[in-house]
Scaffold this active site. Structure first.
Site, PDB file in Angstrom:
ATOM      1  N   GLU A 320      28.804  -2.532   1.492  1.00 32.69           N
ATOM      2  CA  GLU A 320      28.684  -3.827   0.817  1.00 32.69           C
ATOM      3  C   GLU A 320      27.291  -4.041   0.266  1.00 32.69           C
ATOM      4  O   GLU A 320      26.308  -3.937   1.010  1.00 32.69           O
ATOM      5  CB  GLU A 320      28.954  -4.972   1.806  1.00 32.69           C
ATOM      6  CG  GLU A 320      30.378  -5.152   2.234  1.00 32.69           C
ATOM      7  CD  GLU A 320      30.508  -6.359   3.150  1.00 32.69           C
ATOM      8  OE1 GLU A 320      31.608  -6.899   3.231  1.00 32.69           O
ATOM      9  OE2 GLU A 320      29.515  -6.765   3.787  1.00 32.69           O
ATOM     10  N   CYS A 321      27.172  -4.351  -0.998  1.00 34.09           N
ATOM     11  CA  CYS A 321      25.920  -4.751  -1.645  1.00 34.09           C
ATOM     12  C   CYS A 321      24.801  -3.761  -1.316  1.00 34.09           C
ATOM     13  O   CYS A 321      24.760  -2.674  -1.868  1.00 34.09           O
ATOM     14  CB  CYS A 321      25.557  -6.187  -1.287  1.00 34.09           C
ATOM     15  SG  CYS A 321      24.416  -6.947  -2.477  1.00 34.09           S
TER      16      CYS A 321
END
Length: 435
Positions: A320-321
């Site tokens: 994620e990210c």
């Protein structure tokens, strides 16, 4: 319907930057020092403010967002907090009425009395007008009172208090204290672990609050206990390895809570400390600041090989990210320096000085639809076609999601409780590959 009661306040303000985070943390610290158990919540999908509140209160700070979390999720967390704690504090987001949904929407929906924090350093009698507007703009929003922040002197505080219209409760004044201010950088406040004297800063404000009416508990609020079906243990016997250190520090406590409720065993490791990928059935690289630790991550060729072997074995990996930035081939930092990353996906991420994306989104994956948000200053350049494209709340196109075998990568931050079954499928190695 069963009900539970607990003193509670929602801290709001006319605008961002008024001092809500510091004061919520200080009040949590004050009552915790007095032997009370305090539960803090943060409105909006924020990772940094909750870290401050967790330190101040001694327990995790969960997020409230009517769109991302949903009313049932918030209602259940409030009811549980009312059962387990002596005081509930909720920090609002932006100005009281800003955004859709807003902090005012949260306050009205759940009956949370609003304490307005007003930065009074450049005003006198106008303080009364601002307070009156906040209290009466939406009469259905419960209003507790006002606190004057960054006050210049006792005389200044007297002018502010005298300006309040009848019926608006004065909750005290706090002087300007540069020594208690919280440092920040491009994504907001510094993570709590990076502020060496955080406890001392919060204690300074807590000491100041001890001389205000907020040292006493506010009136109790009654919360309904919703009916909830037991969570099936869909990940029973599965071991999930989660990166957690200064480079990977953006984790919703509710996500960890759900994975545990699903039956998973959680084990944590630090890429920055040189930890190997633990023996696991699935892995998760959360968001954070890989750009600030790019040389150290680039040196982890051993971890890159372990993650590649993990994915090649058909095991799930969620990136994620910041975690996503780590699994591409390269990362270009703000100085234009290029760093080799783990190389699981073709392409690179490039840091920028301006905000590239912000806001709530949802994404329909083969496993199901999940909600969450995006907040980043970098862009991704990749030849890979995305598996799916998230949508913003207004229908515009959001973040792409890439999939390679069981590797799922995106700027999108998933709020797992928005779809527990889809979350279980994301982390279950027995699920078929969806691409």
């Amino acid at each position: 319907m069963t009900e539970r009661s607990c003193p509670a306040l929602l801290f709001a303000a006319p605008a961002s930057g008024s001092g809500k985070t510091s004061l919520v943390a200080a009040l949590a610290r004050l009552h915790t020092r007095q032997g009370r158990r305090v539960k803090v919540f943060k409105c909006g999908p924020d990772f940094l403010d909750p870290q401050i509140h967790a330190m101040a209160s001694g327990q995790p700070c969960d997020n409230f967002d009517l769109w991302i979390c949903g009313e049932d999720d918030i209602r259940a967390r409030l009811a549980q907090a009312a059962q387990d704690n002596d005081l509930i504090l909720v920090e609002g987001v932006m100005g009281l009425f800003d955004g859709t949904p807003s902090s005012a929407d949260i306050a009205e929906r759940f009956g949370l009395p609003v304490l307005a924090v007003i930065d009074a350093r450049a005003m006198a009698q106008t303080f009364g007008a601002v307070a009156f507007g906040l209290a009466h703009f939406r009469p259905a929003v419960p209003f507790h009172g006002v606190l004057a922040n960054r006050v210049g002197s006792a005389h200044h505080a007297g002018l502010l208090r005298a300006a309040l219209p009848d019926g608006i409760h004065w909750c005290g004044a706090l002087p300007r204290q540069d020594a208690a201010s919280l440092p920040s950088r491009h994504l907001g406040l510094l993570p709590a672990a990076e502020i060496d004297d955080l406890t001392a800063r919060i204690d300074l404000l807590a000491d100041a609050l001890a001389d205000t009416p907020l040292a006493e508990l506010p009136p109790p609020v009654t919360f309904a206990v919703p009916d909830q079906a037991p969570q099936p243990a869909l990940l029973q016997g599965r071991r999930i390895a989660i990166a957690r250190d200064a480079a990977y520090c953006f984790i919703y406590p509710a996500n960890l809570e759900l994975l545990t409720a699903l039956g998973a065993e959680l084990t944590f490791f630090s890429p920055l400390a040189g930890d190997a990928l633990p023996d696991c059935d699935a892995a998760w690289l959360p968001g954070g600041y890989p750009e600030l630790h790019a040389p150290a991550l680039a040196a982890r060729t051993d971890l890159a090989a372990q993650l590649r072997a993990h994915v090649d074995a058909g095991k799930p990996l969620l990136a994620e990210c910041g975690g996503m930035m780590s699994v591409f081939e390269r990362l270009v930092d703000l100085d234009g320096q290029t760093h080799a990353m783990f190389g699981l996906l073709a392409g690179q991420t490039v840091m920028g000085k301006r905000l590239a994306a912000l806001g709530s989104q949802e994404v329909a994956l083969p496993e199901g639809t999940l909600r969450g948000h995006a907040f980043h200053h970098s862009r991704c350049d990749s030849p890979l076609p995305p598996l799916a494209q998230a949508q913003k709340t207004d229908g515009r196109v959001g973040e792409p999601v890439w999939r390679q075998r069981r590797l799922t990568a995106s700027y999108f931050h998933f709020y797992f409780p928005s779809n527990p079954e889809a979350t279980a499928s994301l982390f279950d190695p027995a699920m078929p590959v969806a691409s």
